[in-house]
Design an enzyme around this catalytic site. Structure first.
Site, PDB file in Angstrom:
ATOM      1  N   LYS A 150       0.882  -1.171   0.000  1.00 52.64           N
ATOM      2  CA  LYS A 150       0.000   0.000   0.000  1.00 52.64           C
ATOM      3  C   LYS A 150       0.913   1.213   0.000  1.00 52.64           C
ATOM      4  O   LYS A 150       2.106   1.099   0.266  1.00 52.64           O
ATOM      5  CB  LYS A 150      -0.901   0.003   1.228  1.00 52.64           C
ATOM      6  CG  LYS A 150      -1.975  -1.078   1.187  1.00 52.64           C
ATOM      7  CD  LYS A 150      -2.963  -0.880   2.303  1.00 52.64           C
ATOM      8  CE  LYS A 150      -4.013  -1.983   2.318  1.00 52.64           C
ATOM      9  NZ  LYS A 150      -4.902  -1.864   3.475  1.00 52.64           N
ATOM     10  N   HIS A 153       1.964   6.553   3.029  1.00 49.57           N
ATOM     11  CA  HIS A 153       1.310   7.859   2.965  1.00 49.57           C
ATOM     12  C   HIS A 153       1.842   8.780   4.047  1.00 49.57           C
ATOM     13  O   HIS A 153       2.731   8.445   4.812  1.00 49.57           O
ATOM     14  CB  HIS A 153      -0.218   7.714   3.004  1.00 49.57           C
ATOM     15  CG  HIS A 153      -0.716   7.109   4.274  1.00 49.57           C
ATOM     16  ND1 HIS A 153      -0.735   7.804   5.456  1.00 49.57           N
ATOM     17  CD2 HIS A 153      -1.201   5.874   4.535  1.00 49.57           C
ATOM     18  CE1 HIS A 153      -1.229   7.017   6.401  1.00 49.57           C
ATOM     19  NE2 HIS A 153      -1.508   5.846   5.875  1.00 49.57           N
ATOM     20  N   HIS A 156       2.293   7.813   7.725  1.00 45.76           N
ATOM     21  CA  HIS A 156       3.515   7.060   8.025  1.00 45.76           C
ATOM     22  C   HIS A 156       4.710   8.005   8.084  1.00 45.76           C
ATOM     23  O   HIS A 156       5.633   7.794   8.863  1.00 45.76           O
ATOM     24  CB  HIS A 156       3.773   5.995   6.952  1.00 45.76           C
ATOM     25  CG  HIS A 156       2.692   4.970   6.867  1.00 45.76           C
ATOM     26  ND1 HIS A 156       2.057   4.662   5.696  1.00 45.76           N
ATOM     27  CD2 HIS A 156       2.129   4.200   7.822  1.00 45.76           C
ATOM     28  CE1 HIS A 156       1.147   3.738   5.934  1.00 45.76           C
ATOM     29  NE2 HIS A 156       1.164   3.435   7.216  1.00 45.76           N
TER      30      HIS A 156
END
Length: 595
Positions: A150, A153, A156
């Site tokens: 994933k 983003h 994080h």
């Protein structure tokens, strides 16, 4: 060089050998306690605070709850005052006593201490600003923790920046730190990818950039799932095989995970971040999860609802928490519980910190509450350090999903700006590295400048400007200080501190302002350890950069005919460079020498 100040009684919790202002505060406390028995020196010390607006230290007399009116008490302290090596004056203002330090001692002692602890430190590493309050203690800290396949983003990114700061901070305070990157490397999305890889996967793209390719596969197969419900059924079956330990289902997953970690290590290195351990949800052994469930079951805390297992935390206003789905697969709360038990068994930590967004406050509260209901004696050693959202983060062309896109964007914008000054640009050995570091500094400072719980709006123009309190401005301040040696070769190397006459600095308010700021840095570090706020260190760095910037015009080095004055000023600037550099490194920023 050893301090030339008179000896003082020792006060619990102080260490003048690592923070010279402790000695000045002790001298103030001694004056107050000597004049106002039965007040002890330790009690008086607790009342010595930094002053405001041009005052070095202030004591609020009412806090001691002594008999007598504050103005009478003040007169008793002031009545037989004689200036000494520590204090030059005391003034009485209503309920307060204001103390000004002896400027000559202040400047000499602060610069001596910075020099000694930077270049002759007992550990062999620069240690000004560090302390040993955590000696013998162990911290486990989990931060960053992106999901494989994933996007990395911006949530994080915040966890990474704040976590790296805390990692450095605890080490600076003497703790042993085990930093964990707890990857989202397990769950039904891997069933989706495994199903989608047969259709959309490419070995070449995978080797080129595993993180991006697995993400692309996930996006495509998720789109298929929107129109074909069978895709999710297949994915769930695949993940069930993984959970059951089916080797054929796990083989590809292992390769994907390993390649993703390799790519992440490269990206973290660019951010000046490294982890002791890469772990993940997949590594939480089933036995630990089962042990957690058994313990909750024994204590009568679990109820079965339509095949799923729940824990009722309503009486603590924490709702109901799901532990296991009806199909028997674990969810991440169970894995968190199992993981915490496993970490305790492995590390026997004194404290464990989770750096996770405030959106997860409920999840962490449920998780911590369950551990305390399970009566683990170490449950109270866990702490959640939370943070707000970043709004509007994207590249200039649109949405950013990957960390490397954001770093590339920041670097290219900085690079364009640097090219505008052709003369300076031609002197830089590695302009791309410099552009990247300045860009990353811009991202980090914008993130850490305010209290971490606040949301903030990501702003490219503001972040990469050299005007105002920004990352590029801090790097510029450090570069300018570093250039002082290059610009004054006739003064280098400086003689040892004992042979530098700092008396000429005592008449300069600028030198005094810089010295007291430099002396306060060890306190800034101790306060950050209490609050877990990087913003205090950022504010300190800007205050120091501003104080230096105000001094350039009057405290000149190049062009000063008196060599003794020039040497003293250069030494002041080099000590300022060392402390600014230390603060930047604490914030996980690499200070530059040219830009």
């Amino acid at each position: 060089m050893v301090s030339s100040l008179p000896s003082l009684p020792s006060v619990l919790g102080t260490d003048p050998s690592s923070c010279i202002l402790d000695a000045f505060r002790t001298a103030i406390a001694k004056r107050v306690s000597d004049a106002l028995p039965p007040l002890t020196i330790d009690q008086a010390y607790a009342g010595v605070d930094y002053g405001k607006k041009g005052v070095d230290f202030t004591v609020a007399l009412p806090r001691f709850r002594l008999p007598g009116r504050p103005d009478q008490l003040a007169q008793t302290v002031i009545s037989d005052f004689q200036p000494d090596d520590f204090v030059s004056s005391i003034t009485h203002d209503k309920q307060f006593l204001h103390f000004q330090l002896n400027t000559a001692s202040l400047i000499r002692e602060v610069l001596n201490q910075i020099h000694t602890l930077t270049y002759d430190s007992p550990t062999g590493k620069p240690s000004y600003g560090t302390n040993t309050s955590g000696a013998g203690k162990k911290l486990v800290i989990e931060y960053s923790s992106p999901n494989i396949a994933k996007s990395f983003h911006v949530g994080h990114l915040r966890s990474t920046i704040i976590g790296a700061f805390l990692d450095n901070l605890y080490k600076a305070c003497g703790w042993e730190v085990v930093s964990l990157n707890y990857l989202g490397d397990w769950g039904t999305q891997f069933g989706m990818i495994a199903t989608g890889f047969e259709k959309y996967g490419s070995q070449e793209d995978l080797e080129n950039d595993a993180i991006k390719h697995l993400y692309d596969v996930y996006v495509k197969v998720s789109k298929d799932a929107d129109s074909d419900p069978n895709v999710k059924v297949e994915a769930a079956k695949w993940f069930k095989r993984m959970e059951d330990g089916d080797e054929s289902a796990l083989a590809n997953w292992r390769v994907w995970r390993e390649m993703s970690v390799k790519k992440y290590i490269e990206e973290y290195e660019r951010l000046n971040v490294s982890f002791k351990v890469y772990t993940g949800e997949s590594e939480v052994g089933k036995e630990w999860q089962d042990r957690a469930l058994e313990r909750l079951q024994e204590m009568g805390l679990i109820s079965d609802v339509e095949g799923a297992k729940l824990v009722d935390l309503e009486k603590w206003k924490l709702g109901k928490a799901v532990l296991r789905k009806a199909n028997g697969t674990s969810i991440y709360l169970t894995r968190d519980l199992g993981g915490a038990i496993e970490r305790w068994e492995r590390y026997k930590f004194d404290k464990m910190i989770y750096v996770v967004a405030s959106q997860q406050d409920l999840h962490l509260s449920q998780f911590f509450k369950m551990l305390s209901l399970m009566e683990f004696p170490w449950a109270d050693r866990l702490e959640h350090v939370n943070y707000g959202l970043v709004l509007g983060m994207s590249t200039r062309k649109g949405t950013a999903v990957f960390l490397d896109q954001i770093i590339r964007e920041a670097s290219s914008v900085m690079h364009e700006q640097m090219k505008r000054n052709e003369v300076k640009y031609s002197n830089i050995e590695d302009p791309e590295m410099v552009a990247r570091e300045v860009g990353i500094t811009g991202i980090k400072i914008q993130d850490m400048a305010a209290k971490r719980i606040n949301n903030y709006t990501f702003n490219w123009d503001r972040m990469l400007s050299f005007e105002g309190d920004t990352g590029p401005y801090l790097q510029y301040a450090h570069v300018r200080l570093t250039s002082m040696e290059r610009k004054n070769p006739e003064l280098i190397p400086l003689p040892p501190p004992s042979q530098i006459d700092t008396s000429s600095l005592t008449s300069s308010q600028h030198a005094r302002d810089i010295a007291i700021l430099l002396g306060s840095y060890p306190d800034v570090v101790k306060t950050a350890l209490k609050t877990h706020e990087p913003s205090g260190v950022v504010t300190f760095a800007f205050r120091l950069a501003h104080a230096i910037s105000s001094a350039w015009e009057t405290l000149i080095v190049k062009g000063e005919e008196d060599a003794a004055k020039a040497r003293a000023r250069l030494w002041l600037y080099l000590c300022a460079r060392d402390v600014l550099g230390a603060a930047m490194r604490l914030l996980s920023i690499r200070p530059l020498e040219r830009m």
